[in-house]
Scaffold this motif. Structure first.
Motif, PDB file in Angstrom:
ATOM      1  N   GLN A 187       0.831  -1.217   0.000  1.00 27.75           N
ATOM      2  CA  GLN A 187       0.000   0.000   0.000  1.00 27.75           C
ATOM      3  C   GLN A 187       0.860   1.258   0.000  1.00 27.75           C
ATOM      4  O   GLN A 187       0.526   2.251  -0.634  1.00 27.75           O
TER       5      GLN A 187
ATOM      6  N   THR B 217      -5.114   4.671   4.685  1.00 27.18           N
ATOM      7  CA  THR B 217      -5.177   3.222   4.901  1.00 27.18           C
ATOM      8  C   THR B 217      -3.792   2.620   5.095  1.00 27.18           C
ATOM      9  O   THR B 217      -3.600   1.775   5.969  1.00 27.18           O
ATOM     10  N   SER B 218      -2.802   3.066   4.319  1.00 25.20           N
ATOM     11  CA  SER B 218      -1.461   2.508   4.475  1.00 25.20           C
ATOM     12  C   SER B 218      -0.850   2.936   5.800  1.00 25.20           C
ATOM     13  O   SER B 218      -0.177   2.139   6.457  1.00 25.20           O
TER      14      SER B 218
ATOM     15  N   SER C 159      -2.476   3.475   8.526  1.00 22.25           N
ATOM     16  CA  SER C 159      -3.115   2.681   9.579  1.00 22.25           C
ATOM     17  C   SER C 159      -2.535   1.277   9.648  1.00 22.25           C
ATOM     18  O   SER C 159      -2.438   0.692  10.735  1.00 22.25           O
ATOM     19  N   VAL C 160      -2.091   0.732   8.513  1.00 21.00           N
ATOM     20  CA  VAL C 160      -1.454  -0.593   8.503  1.00 21.00           C
ATOM     21  C   VAL C 160      -0.180  -0.558   9.350  1.00 21.00           C
ATOM     22  O   VAL C 160       0.066  -1.454  10.164  1.00 21.00           O
ATOM     23  N   TYR C 161       0.624   0.480   9.177  1.00 19.40           N
ATOM     24  CA  TYR C 161       1.868   0.596   9.945  1.00 19.40           C
ATOM     25  C   TYR C 161       1.588   0.754  11.436  1.00 19.40           C
ATOM     26  O   TYR C 161       2.250   0.134  12.269  1.00 19.40           O
TER      27      TYR C 161
ATOM     28  N   ARG D 107      -1.126  -0.174  13.086  1.00 22.99           N
ATOM     29  CA  ARG D 107      -1.681  -1.429  13.638  1.00 22.99           C
ATOM     30  C   ARG D 107      -0.566  -2.436  13.884  1.00 22.99           C
ATOM     31  O   ARG D 107      -0.584  -3.162  14.872  1.00 22.99           O
ATOM     32  N   ALA D 108       0.401  -2.506  12.965  1.00 23.63           N
ATOM     33  CA  ALA D 108       1.517  -3.437  13.137  1.00 23.63           C
ATOM     34  C   ALA D 108       2.361  -3.071  14.353  1.00 23.63           C
ATOM     35  O   ALA D 108       2.868  -3.954  15.047  1.00 23.63           O
TER      36      ALA D 108
END
Length: 136
Positions: A67, A119-120, A122-124, A126-127
């Motif tokens: 992403q 969105t990208s 939020s991926v980082y 969340r990780a």
């Protein structure tokens, strides 16, 4: 490739993108300033997160993902398109008319880029959440 070059490459990319976003926001106003602010805020936040995770020895947890690459490509293409659009006082030449047609797709791509930015990012986060919350 030197260590200094490896350090400077992502910084130079971010500086060029930031400069283009600020210039375009100055030219077009809030219609560009809003997605620009989202993109810039995410860049600062994710850069800080990566640096902090690296200090914990966990940089791979927040490595660049698919992403993030899509976001970068969409942003670069949108900025290129919008920077090619002539300003209002450019005159009514065929060249200006043709390049002027890049405005709508460039703007749509900039907003898509802002969405993928959220969105990208939020991926980082969340990780990294377990580490951020002190659970790891």
């Amino acid at each position: 490739s030197t260590s200094f070059g490896a350090f400077l490459d992502p910084v130079a990319d971010k500086l060029m993108v930031s400069t283009a976003l600020v210039i375009l926001a100055g030219s077009y106003g809030s219609i560009v300033a809003v997605p620009s602010s989202i993109i810039l805020a995410r860049e600062i936040a994710v850069s800080a997160l990566r640096e902090w995770m690296a200090s914990k020895g966990l940089r791979d947890t927040v490595k660049v993902g698919y992403q993030g690459k899509v976001k970068t490509a969409a942003t670069m293409v949108a900025l290129t398109m919008l920077l090619l659009v002539p300003q209002k006082n450019a005159g009514a030449t065929l060249w200006a008319e043709t390049l002027g047609k890049l405005y709508d797709p460039g703007m749509a791509l900039l907003y898509l880029s802002a969405l993928v930015t959220i969105t990208s990012g939020s991926v980082y986060f969340r990780a990294a959440a377990p580490v951020l919350m002190g659970k790891e």
